[in-house]
Design an enzyme around this catalytic site. Structure first.
Site, mmCIF file in Angstrom:
data_model
loop_
_atom_site.group_PDB
_atom_site.id
_atom_site.type_symbol
_atom_site.label_atom_id
_atom_site.label_comp_id
_atom_site.label_asym_id
_atom_site.label_seq_id
_atom_site.Cartn_x
_atom_site.Cartn_y
_atom_site.Cartn_z
ATOM 1 N N ASN A 42 0.837 -1.205 0.000
ATOM 2 C CA ASN A 42 0.000 0.000 0.000
ATOM 3 C C ASN A 42 0.871 1.254 0.000
ATOM 4 O OD1 ASN A 42 0.603 -0.897 2.653
ATOM 5 N ND2 ASN A 42 -1.061 0.294 3.528
ATOM 6 N N ILE A 43 0.390 2.258 -0.709
ATOM 7 C CA ILE A 43 1.120 3.525 -0.850
ATOM 8 C C ILE A 43 0.149 4.644 -0.495
ATOM 9 C CG2 ILE A 43 2.424 5.004 -2.412
ATOM 10 C CD1 ILE A 43 2.910 2.486 -4.178
ATOM 11 N N GLU A 44 0.348 5.210 0.710
ATOM 12 C CA GLU A 44 -0.593 6.229 1.190
ATOM 13 C C GLU A 44 -0.164 7.625 0.733
ATOM 14 O OE1 GLU A 44 -1.076 5.497 5.411
ATOM 15 O OE2 GLU A 44 -2.223 3.674 4.984
ATOM 16 N N ASN A 45 -1.062 8.566 0.972
ATOM 17 C CA ASN A 45 -0.822 9.937 0.530
ATOM 18 C C ASN A 45 -1.468 10.897 1.525
ATOM 19 O OD1 ASN A 45 -1.466 12.473 -1.239
ATOM 20 N ND2 ASN A 45 0.007 11.269 -2.403
ATOM 21 N N TYR A 48 -5.672 11.685 1.518
ATOM 22 C CA TYR A 48 -5.937 10.263 1.805
ATOM 23 C C TYR A 48 -6.533 9.496 0.625
ATOM 24 C CZ TYR A 48 -5.373 11.554 6.767
ATOM 25 O OH TYR A 48 -4.906 11.999 7.962
ATOM 26 N N CYS A 53 -4.080 0.724 -2.754
ATOM 27 C CA CYS A 53 -3.981 -0.542 -2.018
ATOM 28 C C CYS A 53 -2.893 -1.441 -2.600
ATOM 29 C CB CYS A 53 -5.304 -1.292 -2.087
ATOM 30 S SG CYS A 53 -6.624 -0.564 -1.122
ATOM 31 N N GLU A 55 -2.973 -4.607 -3.321
ATOM 32 C CA GLU A 55 -3.449 -5.484 -4.393
ATOM 33 C C GLU A 55 -3.486 -4.741 -5.728
ATOM 34 O OE1 GLU A 55 -4.779 -4.821 -1.429
ATOM 35 O OE2 GLU A 55 -6.314 -6.272 -0.879
ATOM 36 N N CYS A 86 -10.309 -5.009 0.225
ATOM 37 C CA CYS A 86 -11.429 -4.069 0.261
ATOM 38 C C CYS A 86 -12.302 -4.269 -0.985
ATOM 39 C CB CYS A 86 -10.915 -2.640 0.344
ATOM 40 S SG CYS A 86 -10.221 -2.023 -1.199
ATOM 41 N N CYS A 89 -10.685 -3.426 -4.347
ATOM 42 C CA CYS A 89 -9.712 -4.428 -4.813
ATOM 43 C C CYS A 89 -10.420 -5.668 -5.358
ATOM 44 C CB CYS A 89 -8.758 -4.802 -3.686
ATOM 45 S SG CYS A 89 -7.614 -3.468 -3.285
HETATM 46 N N1 THU Z 1 -5.386 -1.460 2.213
HETATM 47 C C1 THU Z 1 -4.829 -2.258 1.262
HETATM 48 O O1 THU Z 1 -3.670 -2.096 0.889
HETATM 49 N N2 THU Z 1 -5.596 -3.247 0.723
HETATM 50 C C2 THU Z 1 -6.885 -3.493 1.073
HETATM 51 O O2 THU Z 1 -7.536 -4.340 0.464
HETATM 52 C C3 THU Z 1 -7.480 -2.780 2.204
HETATM 53 C C4 THU Z 1 -6.753 -1.593 2.680
HETATM 54 C C5 THU Z 1 -4.585 -0.379 2.783
HETATM 55 C C6 THU Z 1 -5.027 0.991 2.358
HETATM 56 C C7 THU Z 1 -4.527 1.856 3.488
HETATM 57 O O3 THU Z 1 -3.191 2.244 3.206
HETATM 58 C C8 THU Z 1 -4.513 0.934 4.685
HETATM 59 O O4 THU Z 1 -4.666 -0.376 4.190
HETATM 60 C C9 THU Z 1 -5.619 1.220 5.688
HETATM 61 O O5 THU Z 1 -6.856 1.236 5.084
#
Ligand code: THU
Length: 133
Positions: A42-45, A48, A53, A55, A86, A89
């Site tokens: 996962n690569i956040e920003n 938000y 994600c 996947e 999620c 995904c």
């Molecule tokens: N996240 C994923 O990488 N995959 C998912 O299927 C569910 C959520 C990540 C997104 C975010 O960076 C963190 O989990 C919290 O939601």
């Protein structure tokens, strides 16, 4: 490739996660029919909604390299609970691999196995709508 091997690759990728906002690191490893594996984290920003994600990173890497023949994906996170994909995904996987198998692991590497059909039983797909695609 064994299930454990695929989960171990996802776990390695998890350490690349950029998750300063949630603190929740996710790793994914998607396997193609010939055993080729693409990884993601996962690569956040700060904005938000721009977060990607794990996947979807793995799928994007694979598709951009010309691969769509996915058979299995492993997903792992820091949590005690199994890391479930999620809804977005699930939909992204549906586009390329409605038959894909999902290995959803917890931080200890224990996992549960699902078919995408179990997790997204009535998907929206090409021709689902009334548009003439
Ligand atoms: N996240 C994923 O990488 N995959 C998912 O299927 C569910 C959520 C990540 C997104 C975010 O960076 C963190 O989990 C919290 O939601």
């Amino acid at each position: 490739m064994t299930y454990k091997e695929l989960i171990d690759i996802a776990a390695d990728s998890q350490w690349m996660a950029y998750a300063p906002y949630s603190g929740f690191r996710v790793g994914a490893a998607i396997e193609c029919s010939d055993g080729t594996v693409f990884t993601g984290c996962n690569i956040e920003n700060a904005a938000y909604a721009c977060t990607i994600c794990a996947e979807q990173v793995a799928v994007s890497k694979a598709v951009s390299m010309g691969r769509r023949d996915f058979i299995r994906i492993a997903i792992i996170s820091d949590g005690d609970d199994y890391c479930m994909p999620c809804g977005s995904c699930r939909q992204v996987l549906q586009e390329f691999a409605p038959e894909i198998e999902l290995l959803c692991a917890n931080k200890d590497g224990k996992y549960v196995c699902y078919g995408l059909k179990d997790l997204l039983p009535a998907p929206f797909k090409k021709n689902s709508g009334s548009c003439d695609w």
